[in-house]
Design a protein around this motif. Sequence first.
Motif, PDB file in Angstrom:
ATOM      1  N   VAL A  47       0.844  -1.208   0.000  1.00  0.00           N
ATOM      2  CA  VAL A  47       0.000   0.000   0.000  1.00  0.00           C
ATOM      3  C   VAL A  47       0.880   1.259   0.000  1.00  0.00           C
ATOM      4  O   VAL A  47       0.611   2.217  -0.720  1.00  0.00           O
ATOM      5  CB  VAL A  47      -0.992  -0.028   1.186  1.00  0.00           C
ATOM      6  CG1 VAL A  47      -1.668   1.327   1.363  1.00  0.00           C
ATOM      7  CG2 VAL A  47      -2.038  -1.125   0.969  1.00  0.00           C
ATOM      8  N   HIS A  48       1.976   1.233   0.792  1.00  0.00           N
ATOM      9  CA  HIS A  48       2.898   2.389   0.761  1.00  0.00           C
ATOM     10  C   HIS A  48       3.394   2.631  -0.659  1.00  0.00           C
ATOM     11  O   HIS A  48       3.417   3.764  -1.153  1.00  0.00           O
ATOM     12  CB  HIS A  48       4.144   2.137   1.633  1.00  0.00           C
ATOM     13  CG  HIS A  48       3.890   2.126   3.103  1.00  0.00           C
ATOM     14  ND1 HIS A  48       4.772   1.544   3.999  1.00  0.00           N
ATOM     15  CD2 HIS A  48       2.882   2.627   3.854  1.00  0.00           C
ATOM     16  CE1 HIS A  48       4.307   1.678   5.217  1.00  0.00           C
ATOM     17  NE2 HIS A  48       3.169   2.335   5.165  1.00  0.00           N
ATOM     18  N   HIS A  49       3.829   1.537  -1.310  1.00  0.00           N
ATOM     19  CA  HIS A  49       4.370   1.673  -2.670  1.00  0.00           C
ATOM     20  C   HIS A  49       3.299   2.179  -3.636  1.00  0.00           C
ATOM     21  O   HIS A  49       3.521   3.143  -4.369  1.00  0.00           O
ATOM     22  CB  HIS A  49       4.927   0.328  -3.171  1.00  0.00           C
ATOM     23  CG  HIS A  49       6.330   0.044  -2.725  1.00  0.00           C
ATOM     24  ND1 HIS A  49       6.642  -0.421  -1.480  1.00  0.00           N
ATOM     25  CD2 HIS A  49       7.504   0.157  -3.389  1.00  0.00           C
ATOM     26  CE1 HIS A  49       7.950  -0.574  -1.382  1.00  0.00           C
ATOM     27  NE2 HIS A  49       8.501  -0.236  -2.518  1.00  0.00           N
ATOM     28  N   ALA A  50       2.149   1.513  -3.636  1.00  0.00           N
ATOM     29  CA  ALA A  50       1.101   1.871  -4.596  1.00  0.00           C
ATOM     30  C   ALA A  50       0.651   3.318  -4.398  1.00  0.00           C
ATOM     31  O   ALA A  50       0.412   4.046  -5.371  1.00  0.00           O
ATOM     32  CB  ALA A  50      -0.080   0.907  -4.452  1.00  0.00           C
ATOM     33  N   THR A  51       0.569   3.749  -3.145  1.00  0.00           N
ATOM     34  CA  THR A  51       0.151   5.122  -2.851  1.00  0.00           C
ATOM     35  C   THR A  51       1.155   6.127  -3.414  1.00  0.00           C
ATOM     36  O   THR A  51       0.785   7.131  -4.023  1.00  0.00           O
ATOM     37  CB  THR A  51       0.005   5.312  -1.322  1.00  0.00           C
ATOM     38  OG1 THR A  51      -0.900   4.315  -0.840  1.00  0.00           O
ATOM     39  CG2 THR A  51      -0.506   6.690  -0.952  1.00  0.00           C
ATOM     40  N   ALA A  52       2.439   5.821  -3.235  1.00  0.00           N
ATOM     41  CA  ALA A  52       3.479   6.739  -3.733  1.00  0.00           C
ATOM     42  C   ALA A  52       3.511   6.751  -5.265  1.00  0.00           C
ATOM     43  O   ALA A  52       3.653   7.814  -5.870  1.00  0.00           O
ATOM     44  CB  ALA A  52       4.843   6.342  -3.171  1.00  0.00           C
ATOM     45  N   PHE A  53       3.348   5.591  -5.902  1.00  0.00           N
ATOM     46  CA  PHE A  53       3.310   5.567  -7.370  1.00  0.00           C
ATOM     47  C   PHE A  53       2.086   6.328  -7.885  1.00  0.00           C
ATOM     48  O   PHE A  53       2.164   7.078  -8.854  1.00  0.00           O
ATOM     49  CB  PHE A  53       3.283   4.118  -7.884  1.00  0.00           C
ATOM     50  CG  PHE A  53       4.630   3.442  -7.895  1.00  0.00           C
ATOM     51  CD1 PHE A  53       5.627   3.848  -8.786  1.00  0.00           C
ATOM     52  CD2 PHE A  53       4.910   2.388  -7.026  1.00  0.00           C
ATOM     53  CE1 PHE A  53       6.871   3.222  -8.814  1.00  0.00           C
ATOM     54  CE2 PHE A  53       6.162   1.756  -7.042  1.00  0.00           C
ATOM     55  CZ  PHE A  53       7.143   2.170  -7.939  1.00  0.00           C
ATOM     56  N   ASN A  54       0.955   6.133  -7.217  1.00  0.00           N
ATOM     57  CA  ASN A  54      -0.286   6.776  -7.657  1.00  0.00           C
ATOM     58  C   ASN A  54      -0.204   8.303  -7.520  1.00  0.00           C
ATOM     59  O   ASN A  54      -0.805   9.036  -8.305  1.00  0.00           O
ATOM     60  CB  ASN A  54      -1.461   6.229  -6.840  1.00  0.00           C
ATOM     61  CG  ASN A  54      -2.799   6.712  -7.347  1.00  0.00           C
ATOM     62  OD1 ASN A  54      -3.050   6.684  -8.548  1.00  0.00           O
ATOM     63  ND2 ASN A  54      -3.642   7.187  -6.451  1.00  0.00           N
ATOM     64  N   ALA A  55       0.559   8.761  -6.542  1.00  0.00           N
ATOM     65  CA  ALA A  55       0.676  10.208  -6.315  1.00  0.00           C
ATOM     66  C   ALA A  55       1.673  10.862  -7.277  1.00  0.00           C
ATOM     67  O   ALA A  55       1.757  12.087  -7.338  1.00  0.00           O
ATOM     68  CB  ALA A  55       1.106  10.466  -4.866  1.00  0.00           C
TER      69      ALA A  55
END
Length: 360
Positions: free
Chosen positions: A16-24
Amino acid sequence: MKTYSMMVVGMGKRGVHHATAFNANPRFKVAGICDIDQARLEAAAPKLGNPKIGTEAAALAKELKPDLFCFCTLPHLRLEFIKLGVQSGAKLIAFEKPVAMSSAEGLQIKQALEQGRVKAVVSHQHRYGEHYKAVKAVVASGALGKVHTVYGTATGWAAHMLSHLIDYTCWFNDYAEPEWAMAQAAGRGKLSDLHTSPDYIAGVVHFKNGVRGIYDCGAGAPDVPEVPYWWRKCRIGAQGSEGFAEVMTGGGWRAVTKSGGYQTGEGGMNYDYDMPPYVQQMADWLDDENKIHPCCFANAYKGFEIMSALYRSVAEGGQIPLPLTSGTDEIASLKEKMPAKKVILTLAESAKEYPDALKP
Ligand SMILES: NC(=O)c1ccc[n+]([C@@H]2O[C@H](COP(=O)([O-])OP(=O)(O)OC[C@H]3O[C@@H](n4cnc5c(N)ncnc54)[C@H](O)[C@@H]3O)[C@@H](O)[C@H]2O)c1
Protein backbone atom coordinates in the motif's frame (compact mmCIF):
# COMPACT_ATOMS: atom_id res chain seq x y z
CA MET A 1 7.22 13.11 -20.68
CA LYS A 2 6.31 9.44 -20.75
CA THR A 3 3.97 8.03 -18.11
CA TYR A 4 5.11 4.58 -17.02
CA SER A 5 2.47 1.94 -16.38
CA MET A 6 3.02 -0.19 -13.32
CA MET A 7 1.48 -2.88 -11.13
CA VAL A 8 1.97 -3.82 -7.48
CA VAL A 9 1.73 -7.36 -6.08
CA GLY A 10 0.94 -7.55 -2.36
CA MET A 11 -1.47 -5.06 -0.77
CA GLY A 12 -0.14 -5.38 2.77
CA LYS A 13 1.59 -2.60 4.66
CA ARG A 14 4.44 -2.05 2.23
CA GLY A 15 2.47 -2.74 -0.93
CA VAL A 16 0.00 0.00 0.00
CA HIS A 17 2.90 2.39 0.76
CA HIS A 18 4.37 1.67 -2.67
CA ALA A 19 1.10 1.87 -4.60
CA THR A 20 0.15 5.12 -2.85
CA ALA A 21 3.48 6.74 -3.73
CA PHE A 22 3.31 5.57 -7.37
CA ASN A 23 -0.29 6.78 -7.66
CA ALA A 24 0.68 10.21 -6.32
CA ASN A 25 3.47 10.58 -8.89
CA PRO A 26 2.31 11.85 -12.33
CA ARG A 27 5.11 9.92 -14.05
CA PHE A 28 3.39 6.63 -13.13
CA LYS A 29 0.00 5.07 -13.77
CA VAL A 30 -1.02 2.31 -11.35
CA ALA A 31 -2.56 -0.04 -13.92
CA GLY A 32 -3.11 -3.00 -11.62
CA ILE A 33 -2.88 -4.33 -8.08
CA CYS A 34 -2.76 -7.95 -6.97
CA ASP A 35 -3.18 -9.82 -3.71
CA ILE A 36 -4.37 -13.30 -2.80
CA ASP A 37 -6.68 -11.52 -0.35
CA GLN A 38 -9.64 -10.09 -2.35
CA ALA A 39 -10.78 -7.90 0.57
CA ARG A 40 -7.42 -6.10 0.62
CA LEU A 41 -7.73 -5.42 -3.12
CA GLU A 42 -11.23 -4.03 -2.78
CA ALA A 43 -10.20 -1.80 0.10
CA ALA A 44 -7.14 -0.44 -1.72
CA ALA A 45 -8.45 0.05 -5.28
CA PRO A 46 -10.63 3.19 -4.76
CA LYS A 47 -7.66 5.00 -3.16
CA LEU A 48 -5.47 4.18 -6.17
CA GLY A 49 -7.62 5.42 -9.04
CA ASN A 50 -9.46 2.08 -9.34
CA PRO A 51 -6.83 0.06 -11.20
CA LYS A 52 -7.45 -3.50 -12.44
CA ILE A 53 -7.49 -5.94 -9.55
CA GLY A 54 -6.53 -9.60 -9.58
CA THR A 55 -5.61 -12.46 -7.27
CA GLU A 56 -3.26 -14.10 -9.82
CA ALA A 57 -0.10 -12.08 -10.36
CA ALA A 58 0.94 -13.99 -13.50
CA ALA A 59 -2.40 -13.43 -15.25
CA LEU A 60 -2.50 -9.74 -14.36
CA ALA A 61 1.10 -9.16 -15.47
CA LYS A 62 0.40 -10.93 -18.78
CA GLU A 63 -2.63 -8.75 -19.39
CA LEU A 64 -1.12 -5.43 -18.35
CA LYS A 65 2.50 -5.80 -19.56
CA PRO A 66 3.59 -3.03 -17.15
CA ASP A 67 6.70 -0.90 -17.64
CA LEU A 68 7.41 -1.35 -13.93
CA PHE A 69 6.62 -4.47 -11.90
CA CYS A 70 6.59 -4.00 -8.13
CA PHE A 71 6.08 -6.71 -5.53
CA CYS A 72 5.90 -6.34 -1.75
CA THR A 73 5.29 -9.83 -0.46
CA LEU A 74 6.83 -11.50 2.58
CA PRO A 75 10.46 -12.60 2.22
CA HIS A 76 9.82 -16.23 1.25
CA LEU A 77 8.48 -15.01 -2.13
CA ARG A 78 11.22 -13.42 -4.20
CA LEU A 79 12.63 -15.47 -7.08
CA GLU A 80 9.27 -16.44 -8.58
CA PHE A 81 8.14 -12.81 -8.72
CA ILE A 82 11.48 -11.66 -10.15
CA LYS A 83 11.02 -14.24 -12.93
CA LEU A 84 7.45 -13.10 -13.45
CA GLY A 85 8.56 -9.46 -13.64
CA VAL A 86 11.20 -10.34 -16.23
CA GLN A 87 8.69 -12.40 -18.27
CA SER A 88 6.14 -9.59 -18.18
CA GLY A 89 8.56 -7.41 -20.14
CA ALA A 90 8.92 -4.82 -17.37
CA LYS A 91 11.90 -2.48 -17.68
CA LEU A 92 12.27 -2.12 -13.92
CA ILE A 93 11.37 -4.36 -10.99
CA ALA A 94 10.95 -2.76 -7.56
CA PHE A 95 10.90 -5.06 -4.55
CA GLU A 96 11.36 -5.19 -0.82
CA LYS A 97 14.36 -6.04 1.28
CA PRO A 98 15.80 -8.52 2.11
CA VAL A 99 16.92 -9.37 -1.44
CA ALA A 100 16.47 -13.10 -0.75
CA MET A 101 16.44 -15.65 2.05
CA SER A 102 19.59 -17.50 0.90
CA SER A 103 22.65 -16.71 -1.18
CA ALA A 104 21.56 -19.49 -3.56
CA GLU A 105 18.29 -17.67 -4.25
CA GLY A 106 20.04 -14.28 -4.36
CA LEU A 107 22.41 -15.56 -7.04
CA GLN A 108 19.49 -16.84 -9.13
CA ILE A 109 17.77 -13.46 -8.79
CA LYS A 110 20.93 -11.71 -9.95
CA GLN A 111 21.22 -14.03 -12.94
CA ALA A 112 17.56 -13.64 -13.90
CA LEU A 113 17.85 -9.84 -13.83
CA GLU A 114 21.08 -9.90 -15.84
CA GLN A 115 19.74 -12.30 -18.44
CA GLY A 116 16.51 -10.33 -18.78
CA ARG A 117 18.47 -7.02 -18.81
CA VAL A 118 15.97 -5.61 -16.34
CA LYS A 119 16.77 -2.84 -13.89
CA ALA A 120 15.85 -3.48 -10.26
CA VAL A 121 15.51 -1.40 -7.13
CA VAL A 122 15.38 -2.66 -3.53
CA SER A 123 13.57 -0.70 -0.83
CA HIS A 124 16.21 0.68 1.51
CA GLN A 125 14.27 3.92 1.64
CA HIS A 126 15.18 5.16 5.15
CA ARG A 127 18.07 6.98 3.50
CA TYR A 128 15.67 9.68 2.24
CA GLY A 129 15.12 10.95 5.79
CA GLU A 130 16.62 14.41 6.46
CA HIS A 131 18.64 12.96 9.35
CA TYR A 132 20.16 10.25 7.12
CA LYS A 133 20.95 12.77 4.39
CA ALA A 134 22.57 15.13 6.92
CA VAL A 135 24.93 12.38 8.12
CA LYS A 136 25.79 11.37 4.56
CA ALA A 137 26.53 15.04 3.77
CA VAL A 138 28.92 15.32 6.72
CA VAL A 139 30.72 12.10 5.72
CA ALA A 140 30.92 13.12 2.03
CA SER A 141 32.18 16.61 2.90
CA GLY A 142 35.42 15.13 4.21
CA ALA A 143 34.86 16.71 7.65
CA LEU A 144 35.48 13.33 9.34
CA GLY A 145 39.00 13.19 7.88
CA LYS A 146 39.94 9.66 6.89
CA VAL A 147 36.92 7.43 7.54
CA HIS A 148 38.08 4.19 9.17
CA THR A 149 34.91 2.71 10.72
CA VAL A 150 31.22 2.47 9.89
CA TYR A 151 28.72 0.91 12.28
CA GLY A 152 25.09 -0.01 12.70
CA THR A 153 23.00 -1.31 15.60
CA ALA A 154 19.30 -2.26 15.82
CA THR A 155 17.12 -3.94 18.44
CA GLY A 156 14.96 -5.57 15.73
CA TRP A 157 16.23 -8.91 14.41
CA ALA A 158 18.40 -9.38 11.35
CA ALA A 159 15.75 -10.51 8.84
CA HIS A 160 14.08 -7.13 9.32
CA MET A 161 16.91 -4.78 10.14
CA LEU A 162 20.37 -6.02 9.11
CA SER A 163 19.85 -5.29 5.44
CA HIS A 164 19.07 -1.66 6.32
CA LEU A 165 22.09 -1.31 8.62
CA ILE A 166 24.44 -2.73 6.00
CA ASP A 167 23.03 -0.68 3.13
CA TYR A 168 23.33 2.69 4.88
CA THR A 169 26.81 1.99 6.23
CA CYS A 170 27.88 0.93 2.71
CA TRP A 171 26.40 4.19 1.41
CA PHE A 172 28.47 6.13 3.96
CA ASN A 173 31.47 4.12 2.68
CA ASP A 174 30.62 4.85 -1.00
CA TYR A 175 29.81 1.17 -1.61
CA ALA A 176 33.47 0.14 -1.36
CA GLU A 177 34.05 -3.56 -2.07
CA PRO A 178 33.94 -5.79 1.03
CA GLU A 179 36.84 -8.23 1.52
CA TRP A 180 35.62 -10.54 4.29
CA ALA A 181 33.02 -10.89 7.06
CA MET A 182 32.94 -12.68 10.40
CA ALA A 183 30.13 -13.04 12.96
CA GLN A 184 28.66 -14.80 15.99
CA ALA A 185 24.96 -15.30 16.77
CA ALA A 186 22.59 -16.30 19.60
CA GLY A 187 18.96 -17.33 19.96
CA ARG A 188 16.94 -19.69 17.75
CA GLY A 189 13.52 -18.08 18.32
CA LYS A 190 13.34 -16.16 15.04
CA LEU A 191 14.66 -19.14 13.07
CA SER A 192 11.01 -20.21 12.98
CA ASP A 193 9.64 -16.78 12.00
CA LEU A 194 8.76 -15.95 8.36
CA HIS A 195 11.33 -13.18 8.69
CA THR A 196 13.89 -15.87 9.46
CA SER A 197 17.21 -15.12 11.18
CA PRO A 198 18.97 -15.62 14.50
CA ASP A 199 17.56 -13.52 17.37
CA TYR A 200 20.90 -11.77 17.65
CA ILE A 201 23.93 -11.43 15.41
CA ALA A 202 27.08 -9.38 15.85
CA GLY A 203 29.81 -9.21 13.29
CA VAL A 204 32.54 -7.32 11.51
CA VAL A 205 33.23 -6.66 7.85
CA HIS A 206 36.50 -5.56 6.35
CA PHE A 207 36.24 -3.38 3.24
CA LYS A 208 38.98 -3.23 0.62
CA ASN A 209 39.46 0.51 1.21
CA GLY A 210 40.55 -0.29 4.78
CA VAL A 211 37.25 0.70 6.43
CA ARG A 212 35.87 -1.62 9.13
CA GLY A 213 32.14 -2.25 9.37
CA ILE A 214 30.67 -3.24 12.77
CA TYR A 215 27.14 -4.65 13.00
CA ASP A 216 25.16 -5.48 16.13
CA CYS A 217 21.59 -6.51 15.40
CA GLY A 218 18.77 -8.05 17.43
CA ALA A 219 18.01 -9.12 20.99
CA GLY A 220 21.52 -8.49 22.36
CA ALA A 221 22.15 -5.20 20.57
CA PRO A 222 22.67 -2.07 22.65
CA ASP A 223 19.83 0.29 23.48
CA VAL A 224 19.45 3.58 21.63
CA PRO A 225 18.10 5.52 24.61
CA GLU A 226 17.49 8.66 22.52
CA VAL A 227 14.73 6.80 20.64
CA PRO A 228 11.65 5.47 22.48
CA TYR A 229 10.06 3.51 19.59
CA TRP A 230 11.48 -0.03 19.79
CA TRP A 231 11.62 -0.78 16.04
CA ARG A 232 13.47 2.44 15.36
CA LYS A 233 16.20 2.00 17.98
CA CYS A 234 18.89 1.96 15.28
CA ARG A 235 22.18 3.86 15.39
CA ILE A 236 24.13 4.07 12.14
CA GLY A 237 27.29 6.07 11.75
CA ALA A 238 30.81 6.66 10.55
CA GLN A 239 34.01 7.52 12.41
CA GLY A 240 37.07 9.12 10.90
CA SER A 241 40.41 10.60 11.91
CA GLU A 242 38.75 13.98 12.61
CA GLY A 243 35.33 13.15 14.01
CA PHE A 244 32.18 11.09 13.80
CA ALA A 245 28.60 11.41 12.52
CA GLU A 246 25.61 9.20 13.30
CA VAL A 247 21.90 8.94 12.61
CA MET A 248 19.22 7.40 14.82
CA THR A 249 16.42 5.98 12.68
CA GLY A 250 13.71 7.04 15.13
CA GLY A 251 14.95 10.57 15.50
CA GLY A 252 17.81 12.94 14.94
CA TRP A 253 21.47 12.94 14.08
CA ARG A 254 24.68 14.33 15.49
CA ALA A 255 28.25 14.92 14.44
CA VAL A 256 31.42 16.07 16.15
CA THR A 257 34.16 17.18 13.78
CA LYS A 258 37.43 19.04 14.12
CA SER A 259 36.34 21.80 11.74
CA GLY A 260 32.61 21.98 12.54
CA GLY A 261 32.45 21.38 16.30
CA TYR A 262 29.26 19.76 17.60
CA GLN A 263 26.35 19.62 15.15
CA THR A 264 22.95 18.11 15.67
CA GLY A 265 19.63 18.04 13.80
CA GLU A 266 16.14 16.63 13.60
CA GLY A 267 14.54 14.07 11.30
CA GLY A 268 12.69 10.80 11.86
CA MET A 269 11.94 7.79 9.71
CA ASN A 270 8.61 8.40 7.96
CA TYR A 271 7.24 6.30 5.10
CA ASP A 272 5.15 9.21 3.75
CA TYR A 273 8.26 11.32 3.46
CA ASP A 274 10.67 8.62 2.26
CA MET A 275 8.59 6.96 -0.47
CA PRO A 276 7.99 9.88 -2.92
CA PRO A 277 11.68 10.54 -3.75
CA TYR A 278 12.35 6.78 -3.84
CA VAL A 279 9.64 6.40 -6.50
CA GLN A 280 10.61 9.57 -8.43
CA GLN A 281 14.16 8.28 -8.86
CA MET A 282 12.74 5.17 -10.54
CA ALA A 283 11.19 7.44 -13.21
CA ASP A 284 14.52 9.27 -13.49
CA TRP A 285 16.38 5.99 -14.08
CA LEU A 286 13.82 4.78 -16.61
CA ASP A 287 14.19 8.11 -18.44
CA ASP A 288 17.99 8.17 -18.37
CA GLU A 289 20.37 5.20 -18.13
CA ASN A 290 22.94 7.41 -16.41
CA LYS A 291 20.64 8.33 -13.52
CA ILE A 292 21.17 5.06 -11.69
CA HIS A 293 18.86 4.73 -8.72
CA PRO A 294 20.74 4.90 -5.37
CA CYS A 295 18.81 1.81 -4.23
CA CYS A 296 19.79 -0.11 -7.39
CA PHE A 297 20.10 -3.89 -7.24
CA ALA A 298 23.91 -3.73 -7.54
CA ASN A 299 24.14 -1.77 -4.28
CA ALA A 300 21.57 -3.94 -2.51
CA TYR A 301 23.26 -7.13 -3.70
CA LYS A 302 26.56 -6.03 -2.23
CA GLY A 303 24.87 -5.67 1.15
CA PHE A 304 23.03 -8.95 0.67
CA GLU A 305 26.34 -10.77 0.09
CA ILE A 306 27.70 -9.23 3.29
CA MET A 307 24.62 -10.39 5.20
CA SER A 308 24.94 -13.91 3.75
CA ALA A 309 28.64 -13.99 4.63
CA LEU A 310 27.90 -12.98 8.24
CA TYR A 311 25.38 -15.85 8.47
CA ARG A 312 27.86 -18.27 6.90
CA SER A 313 30.53 -17.26 9.38
CA VAL A 314 28.15 -18.10 12.24
CA ALA A 315 27.47 -21.54 10.74
CA GLU A 316 30.99 -22.37 9.51
CA GLY A 317 33.21 -20.27 11.77
CA GLY A 318 36.04 -17.97 10.68
CA GLN A 319 36.29 -15.20 8.13
CA ILE A 320 34.23 -15.56 4.95
CA PRO A 321 35.89 -14.09 1.84
CA LEU A 322 33.84 -11.72 -0.33
CA PRO A 323 32.43 -11.57 -2.92
CA LEU A 324 30.80 -14.99 -2.53
CA THR A 325 31.68 -17.43 -5.30
CA SER A 326 28.76 -19.84 -4.87
CA GLY A 327 25.29 -19.96 -3.38
CA THR A 328 24.03 -21.97 -0.43
CA ASP A 329 21.17 -21.92 2.10
CA GLU A 330 22.63 -20.10 5.11
CA ILE A 331 19.40 -20.21 7.12
CA ALA A 332 19.25 -24.02 6.78
CA SER A 333 22.85 -24.20 8.06
CA LEU A 334 21.99 -21.95 11.00
CA LYS A 335 18.98 -24.09 11.84
CA GLU A 336 21.23 -27.13 11.83
CA LYS A 337 24.18 -25.68 13.71
CA MET A 338 23.05 -22.99 16.15
CA PRO A 339 22.97 -24.27 19.74
CA ALA A 340 19.74 -24.31 21.78
CA LYS A 341 21.14 -21.75 24.27
CA LYS A 342 18.74 -18.93 24.97
CA VAL A 343 19.51 -15.41 23.88
CA ILE A 344 20.26 -12.89 26.65
CA LEU A 345 18.26 -9.69 26.22
CA THR A 346 19.80 -6.25 26.54
CA LEU A 347 16.46 -4.53 27.08
CA ALA A 348 13.66 -5.88 29.26
CA GLU A 349 11.09 -4.43 26.83
CA SER A 350 12.53 -6.63 24.06
CA ALA A 351 10.89 -9.66 25.74
CA LYS A 352 7.65 -8.89 23.86
CA GLU A 353 9.46 -9.59 20.57
CA TYR A 354 11.75 -12.37 21.86
CA PRO A 355 9.47 -14.38 24.20
CA ASP A 356 11.74 -17.45 23.97
CA ALA A 357 14.36 -15.57 25.97
CA LEU A 358 12.21 -15.76 29.11
CA LYS A 359 10.95 -19.34 28.76
CA PRO A 360 12.21 -21.65 31.52
N1 LIG B 1 11.63 -1.20 3.61
C1 LIG B 1 11.04 -1.15 4.77
O1 LIG B 1 11.18 -0.19 5.52
C2 LIG B 1 10.14 -2.30 5.19
C3 LIG B 1 9.28 -2.16 6.28
C4 LIG B 1 8.44 -3.23 6.60
C5 LIG B 1 8.49 -4.39 5.83
N2 LIG B 1 9.36 -4.50 4.78
C6 LIG B 1 9.41 -5.69 3.94
O2 LIG B 1 8.31 -5.65 3.03
C7 LIG B 1 7.88 -6.99 2.74
C8 LIG B 1 6.36 -7.05 2.92
O3 LIG B 1 6.05 -6.72 4.25
P1 LIG B 1 4.61 -6.23 4.69
O4 LIG B 1 4.76 -5.74 6.09
O5 LIG B 1 4.03 -5.32 3.67
O6 LIG B 1 3.82 -7.63 4.68
P2 LIG B 1 2.24 -7.89 4.73
O7 LIG B 1 2.07 -9.23 5.31
O8 LIG B 1 1.55 -6.72 5.35
O9 LIG B 1 1.84 -7.91 3.19
C9 LIG B 1 2.14 -8.94 2.30
C10 LIG B 1 0.96 -9.09 1.34
O10 LIG B 1 1.33 -10.00 0.30
C11 LIG B 1 0.17 -10.77 0.00
N3 LIG B 1 0.59 -11.99 -0.71
C12 LIG B 1 1.17 -13.08 -0.19
N4 LIG B 1 1.37 -14.01 -1.15
C13 LIG B 1 0.94 -13.46 -2.32
C14 LIG B 1 0.88 -13.92 -3.66
N5 LIG B 1 1.34 -15.11 -4.00
N6 LIG B 1 0.35 -13.10 -4.60
C15 LIG B 1 -0.13 -11.88 -4.26
N7 LIG B 1 -0.09 -11.39 -3.00
C16 LIG B 1 0.42 -12.16 -2.05
C17 LIG B 1 -0.48 -11.02 1.35
O11 LIG B 1 -1.82 -11.41 1.23
C18 LIG B 1 -0.29 -9.65 2.00
O12 LIG B 1 -1.40 -8.80 1.77
C19 LIG B 1 8.72 -7.90 3.63
O13 LIG B 1 9.79 -8.43 2.88
C20 LIG B 1 9.28 -6.99 4.70
O14 LIG B 1 10.55 -7.40 5.16
C21 LIG B 1 10.17 -3.46 4.46
